[in-house]
Design a protein around this motif. Sequence first.
Motif, PDB file in Angstrom:
ATOM      1  N   SER A  12       1.022   5.286  -9.875  1.00  0.00           N
ATOM      2  CA  SER A  12      -0.247   5.122 -10.599  1.00  0.00           C
ATOM      3  C   SER A  12      -0.346   6.122 -11.741  1.00  0.00           C
ATOM      4  O   SER A  12      -0.011   7.293 -11.579  1.00  0.00           O
TER       5      SER A  12
ATOM      6  N   THR B 152      -6.232  -0.072  -2.172  1.00  0.00           N
ATOM      7  CA  THR B 152      -6.758  -0.022  -3.529  1.00  0.00           C
ATOM      8  C   THR B 152      -7.999  -0.915  -3.625  1.00  0.00           C
ATOM      9  O   THR B 152      -8.116  -1.886  -2.890  1.00  0.00           O
TER      10      THR B 152
ATOM     11  N   TYR C 220      -4.850  -3.290   2.427  1.00  0.00           N
ATOM     12  CA  TYR C 220      -5.151  -2.865   1.058  1.00  0.00           C
ATOM     13  C   TYR C 220      -5.834  -1.501   1.058  1.00  0.00           C
ATOM     14  O   TYR C 220      -6.828  -1.303   1.753  1.00  0.00           O
TER      15      TYR C 220
ATOM     16  N   TYR D 297      -7.368  -4.623  -6.609  1.00  0.00           N
ATOM     17  CA  TYR D 297      -6.734  -5.939  -6.475  1.00  0.00           C
ATOM     18  C   TYR D 297      -7.689  -6.972  -5.891  1.00  0.00           C
ATOM     19  O   TYR D 297      -7.333  -7.739  -5.008  1.00  0.00           O
TER      20      TYR D 297
ATOM     21  N   ILE E 263      -1.012   0.977  -2.783  1.00  0.00           N
ATOM     22  CA  ILE E 263      -1.639  -0.337  -2.982  1.00  0.00           C
ATOM     23  C   ILE E 263      -1.869  -0.950  -1.598  1.00  0.00           C
ATOM     24  O   ILE E 263      -2.992  -1.286  -1.229  1.00  0.00           O
TER      25      ILE E 263
ATOM     26  N   HIS F 236      -4.112 -10.772  -9.505  1.00  0.00           N
ATOM     27  CA  HIS F 236      -4.300 -11.073  -8.082  1.00  0.00           C
ATOM     28  C   HIS F 236      -4.967 -12.436  -7.985  1.00  0.00           C
ATOM     29  O   HIS F 236      -5.188 -13.086  -9.023  1.00  0.00           O
TER      30      HIS F 236
ATOM     31  N   SER G 154       1.803  -4.277  -9.081  1.00  0.00           N
ATOM     32  CA  SER G 154       2.676  -4.704  -7.980  1.00  0.00           C
ATOM     33  C   SER G 154       2.458  -6.161  -7.604  1.00  0.00           C
ATOM     34  O   SER G 154       2.743  -6.574  -6.485  1.00  0.00           O
TER      35      SER G 154
ATOM     36  N   GLU H 279       2.886   2.297  -5.846  1.00  0.00           N
ATOM     37  CA  GLU H 279       3.312   2.339  -7.245  1.00  0.00           C
ATOM     38  C   GLU H 279       3.028   3.716  -7.833  1.00  0.00           C
ATOM     39  O   GLU H 279       2.321   4.519  -7.223  1.00  0.00           O
TER      40      GLU H 279
END
Length: 394
Positions: A149, A387, A385, A390, A379, A265, A130, A147
């Motif tokens: 995953s 996740t 955040y 990233y 995400i 990222h 993403s 997303e």
Amino acid sequence: STYLRRGLLSSAARSPRLLSSTRLAPSLSQTYAAGMKILAVLYKGGEAAKQESRLLGTVENQLGIRPWLESLGHEYIVTDDKEGSDSVFQKHIVDAEVLITTPFHPAYVTREIIEKAKNLKICITAGVGSDHVDLNAAVEKHIQVLEVSGSNVVSVAEHVIMSILLLVRNFVPAHEMIERGDWQVSDIARNAYDLEGKVVGTIGAGRIGYRVLQRLVPFNCKELLYYDYNALPEEAAKAVGVRRVDDLKDFVSQCDVVTVNCPLHEGTRGLVNADLLKHFKKGAWLVNTARGAICDKDAVAEALKSGQLSGYAGDVWNVQPAPKDHIWRTMKNPLGGGNGMVPHYSGTTLDAQQRYAAGTKSILENYLENKPQEPQNIIIGLSGYETKAYGVRK
Ligand code: NAI
């Protein structure tokens, strides 16, 4: 090629829809909302998409969700027109509530776009990755980013194995020779090797990186290595016999083949640059199916030209679609080979499209029905955040 169709309000659609708890209801009387605008930017499928309905991720086939969305009374706008302020994407982003994008034909959701997108609540990536969304800007505006995953991780891992093999075995020039009508075995064999006995390392050992390692096991490589700030569970590392290397320069200096499998990222943009490439083994092979911008375009082309790299392969580009004169289309090693570039398709096989279309529908369903999302798909959640992939964040 632009598909603009308005959702008709069916009787079912007129029944009120509960506002997601993730959105603030200004007053009780507004707890229910009518149809919403859902904008999808997909790639153009052309004739292929007319002939092959399983090309679900195209503007023609629309992820297969139009009848469902229209039966609920939502407006579903699908386009591939994404560049510039007059594009369909920029025109509709100002009041869309849901944005669906794919990494294959990315609508770049910059900070500027996010500023304009006054009604945007959720960005759904039909696929994995993403980075085309300015995630930090999304956090600030409390826009969720989800997303699907895992939807195409096997598809990509298989492509990585294929790309490693085609570089190491010097496949592309061999095939081109055959098409030309020539036959000169030594011209190919002089730069063809076995994968057996080589050291292969992955930058990023998440879902894809680990699947690549698993698929490498039967090739009897000399050693498998990984570089990732998130350590693999001990059992998982043991199962594939991989060794972790903490320092990136040290890591690349040990590898015959490097494969890039981390997200793009702030910490990975331009990670493989001229300085790092100097630390690669002379004549190493580099495969990048993660994101083009993780590798410096010109530094890679220069390293291939000089023979510092013997080959570079992948399907991801710093800008997509890649311009006609992008140097990665035609760059070569000193022997005239070493280029395994293709358009961005490793994660959009027909098998993958079925999975990410179903996953997109399920994320949308959760959003519309105010149900919790699968944690692995989040995400950016409402508080930032969620996740760990990233970058390292406080
Ligand atoms: P994942 O989230 O399961 O794994 C990513 C791994 O990269 C994590 O272990 C994370 O710790 C690691 N990582 C992050 N920053 C790093 C850094 N600076 N150095 C080393 N490791 C780092 O993600 P998954 O499913 O494996 O996908 C990885 C990426 O592959 C996606 O983000 C996407 O960009 C790309 N991708 C490409 C596709 C294609 O069609 N070419 C399709 C699917 C994904």
